[in-house]
Write a protein that holds these residues in place. Structure first.
Motif, PDB file in Angstrom:
ATOM      1  N   GLU A  13      29.697  38.125   6.110  1.00  0.00           N
ATOM      2  CA  GLU A  13      29.007  37.707   4.883  1.00  0.00           C
ATOM      3  C   GLU A  13      29.361  36.254   4.579  1.00  0.00           C
ATOM      4  O   GLU A  13      30.517  35.860   4.692  1.00  0.00           O
ATOM      5  N   GLY A  14      28.429  35.472   4.244  1.00  0.00           N
ATOM      6  CA  GLY A  14      28.704  34.088   3.829  1.00  0.00           C
ATOM      7  C   GLY A  14      28.755  33.120   4.995  1.00  0.00           C
ATOM      8  O   GLY A  14      28.938  33.499   6.140  1.00  0.00           O
ATOM      9  N   LYS A  15      28.560  31.852   4.661  1.00  0.00           N
ATOM     10  CA  LYS A  15      28.465  30.769   5.645  1.00  0.00           C
ATOM     11  C   LYS A  15      29.695  30.671   6.535  1.00  0.00           C
ATOM     12  O   LYS A  15      29.588  30.564   7.753  1.00  0.00           O
ATOM     13  N   GLU A  16      30.869  30.713   5.916  1.00  0.00           N
ATOM     14  CA  GLU A  16      32.125  30.505   6.645  1.00  0.00           C
ATOM     15  C   GLU A  16      32.284  31.554   7.746  1.00  0.00           C
ATOM     16  O   GLU A  16      32.475  31.217   8.904  1.00  0.00           O
ATOM     17  N   ALA A  17      32.185  32.808   7.327  1.00  0.00           N
ATOM     18  CA  ALA A  17      32.371  33.916   8.265  1.00  0.00           C
ATOM     19  C   ALA A  17      31.359  33.826   9.411  1.00  0.00           C
ATOM     20  O   ALA A  17      31.665  34.129  10.565  1.00  0.00           O
ATOM     21  N   LEU A  18      30.159  33.364   9.074  1.00  0.00           N
ATOM     22  CA  LEU A  18      29.094  33.250  10.079  1.00  0.00           C
ATOM     23  C   LEU A  18      29.450  32.193  11.121  1.00  0.00           C
ATOM     24  O   LEU A  18      29.268  32.383  12.331  1.00  0.00           O
ATOM     25  N   ASN A  19      29.977  31.058  10.595  1.00  0.00           N
ATOM     26  CA  ASN A  19      30.382  29.983  11.497  1.00  0.00           C
ATOM     27  C   ASN A  19      31.497  30.424  12.448  1.00  0.00           C
ATOM     28  O   ASN A  19      31.459  30.121  13.650  1.00  0.00           O
ATOM     29  N   GLU A  20      32.460  31.150  11.865  1.00  0.00           N
ATOM     30  CA  GLU A  20      33.564  31.650  12.694  1.00  0.00           C
ATOM     31  C   GLU A  20      33.024  32.513  13.834  1.00  0.00           C
ATOM     32  O   GLU A  20      33.471  32.423  14.980  1.00  0.00           O
ATOM     33  N   TRP A  21      32.053  33.331  13.522  1.00  0.00           N
ATOM     34  CA  TRP A  21      31.449  34.213  14.544  1.00  0.00           C
ATOM     35  C   TRP A  21      30.834  33.394  15.671  1.00  0.00           C
ATOM     36  O   TRP A  21      31.014  33.685  16.848  1.00  0.00           O
ATOM     37  N   ARG A  22      30.129  32.309  15.282  1.00  0.00           N
ATOM     38  CA  ARG A  22      29.484  31.485  16.298  1.00  0.00           C
ATOM     39  C   ARG A  22      30.525  30.859  17.234  1.00  0.00           C
ATOM     40  O   ARG A  22      30.358  30.832  18.463  1.00  0.00           O
TER      41      ARG A  22
END
Ligand code: PHE
Length: 338
Positions: A13-22
């Motif tokens: 959820e959220g931008k940060e977590a998404l970036n970490e996933w990438r």
């Protein structure tokens, strides 16, 4: 890896977590890149097969990421809109707003009444010539009646007007013998008086003048009665008492019946049932003549009243100084709106 990556993406959820996933799965040091790096150990036959498969997984993951990213951005936008929403039903902030001074309000009310009776508004100078303030009003130099109004002199011939009556003369001169002439003139006047609750060295008067053929004392009384009733109430009456002014003949002082005691006597009228409100009379033939009106043909009536006095009676003000000290606790009682 694909299964793990996709199921984990769903929980982010959220931008940060998404970036970490990438970074974790698609980044240069990510798990997928690590697999591609390991391709060197594969046999030449296996390489294209595995390579194609890895690329398929990459584009699947990228697609899934883009989709999720859009969703997150959309949620973010909606959250912001919710937070910044304006409640258009909230009441507005009140602005401090000015309003008429009680004296100006009284002047306007008086003017409105006289305009309704066919009068026009006239004006004249506050710093006046001795000629207009006295001489042209049948008060030659050394006339004892000049003492009735203790005068502020600027020079021998120039003074602060002691009443609005000089405007009578100035208006007649301007009209050059034309009739009918019906004016009222509000304005400031000055007298050498000691200030107290009922006297002020500077105050305001309203002058009235009518000149025409066949003007009679009954016209004067009718106009003043109409004014009194409109200003103070239909139940009010007026009464004329003989008096003396050098510029009117005959002259009268006019009383208003006391409304607050209903005739039985009270402090306002000092138990007489009547309160004096103005001076009036038929314009003296000499005044008409000096201003260019033939007294054999024309006649007129005139009156003059203190506006503060009228305002004090109408609004129950007990100290004339209240009009000049500008205490907002007093002035704001005359708001006509809230
Ligand atoms: N000028 C007079 C005063 O100041 C009032 C007045 C006006 C009397 C007009 C008669 C006619 O007292």
């Amino acid at each position: 890896l694909r299964q793990r990556a996709l199921s984990e993406l769903a929980t982010r959820e959220g931008k940060e977590a998404l970036n970490e996933w990438r970074v974790q799965f698609l980044g240069k040091k990510g798990e997928l890149t690590a697999i591609l790096r390991g391709m060197g150990q594969l046999s030449p036959e296996e390489r294209p097969v595995i390579g194609q498969f890895v690329n398929e997984v990459r584009s699947q993951l990228e697609e899934a990421f883009a989709e999720k990213e859009n969703l997150v951005k959309k949620e973010e936008r909606e959250r912001k809109l919710r937070e910044q929403a304006v409640d258009v039903t909230l009441p507005g902030r009140k602005l401090p707003f000015g309003h008429e001074h009680p004296l100006m309000r009284t002047i306007r009310e008086m003017e409105d009444i006289f305009i309704g009776l066919g009068f026009e508004i006239a004006e004249g100078p506050v710093v006046e010539l001795d000629y207009y303030n006295f001489e042209a009003l049948n008060l030659p130099k050394n006339h004892p009646a000049r003492d009735m109004q203790d005068t502020f002199y600027v020079t021998d011939e120039i003074l602060l007007r002691t009443h609005t009556s000089p405007v009578q003369v100035r208006t007649m001169e301007k009209k050059k013998g034309d009739v009918p002439l019906r004016i009222v003139c509000p304005g400031r006047v000055f007298r050498r008086d000691d200030d107290d609750a009922t006297h002020s060295h500077e105050f305001t008067q309203l002058e009235g003048l009518v000149v025409d053929r066949n003007i009679r004392m009954s016209d004067l009384k009718g106009i003043l009665l109409a004014f009194a009733k409109q200003m103070f109430g239909q139940d009010r009456e007026i009464r004329l008492r003989p008096s003396y002014f050098p510029f009117t003949e005959p002259s009268a002082e006019v009383d208003l019946s006391c409304g607050s005691c209903g005739g039985s006597g009270c402090r306002v009228c000092k138990h007489t049932g009547w309160i004096e409100i103005l001076g009036a009379g038929m314009v003296h033939p000499r005044v008409l003549e000096m201003a260019g009106y033939d007294p054999e043909i024309y006649r007129g009536f005139a009156f003059g009243m203190g506006i503060e006095r009228i305002a004090m009676m109408k609004y129950g003000v007990d100290d004339i100084r209240q009009f000049y000290v500008n205490d907002v606790r007093f002035i704001h009682q005359f708001k006509t709106w809230s």
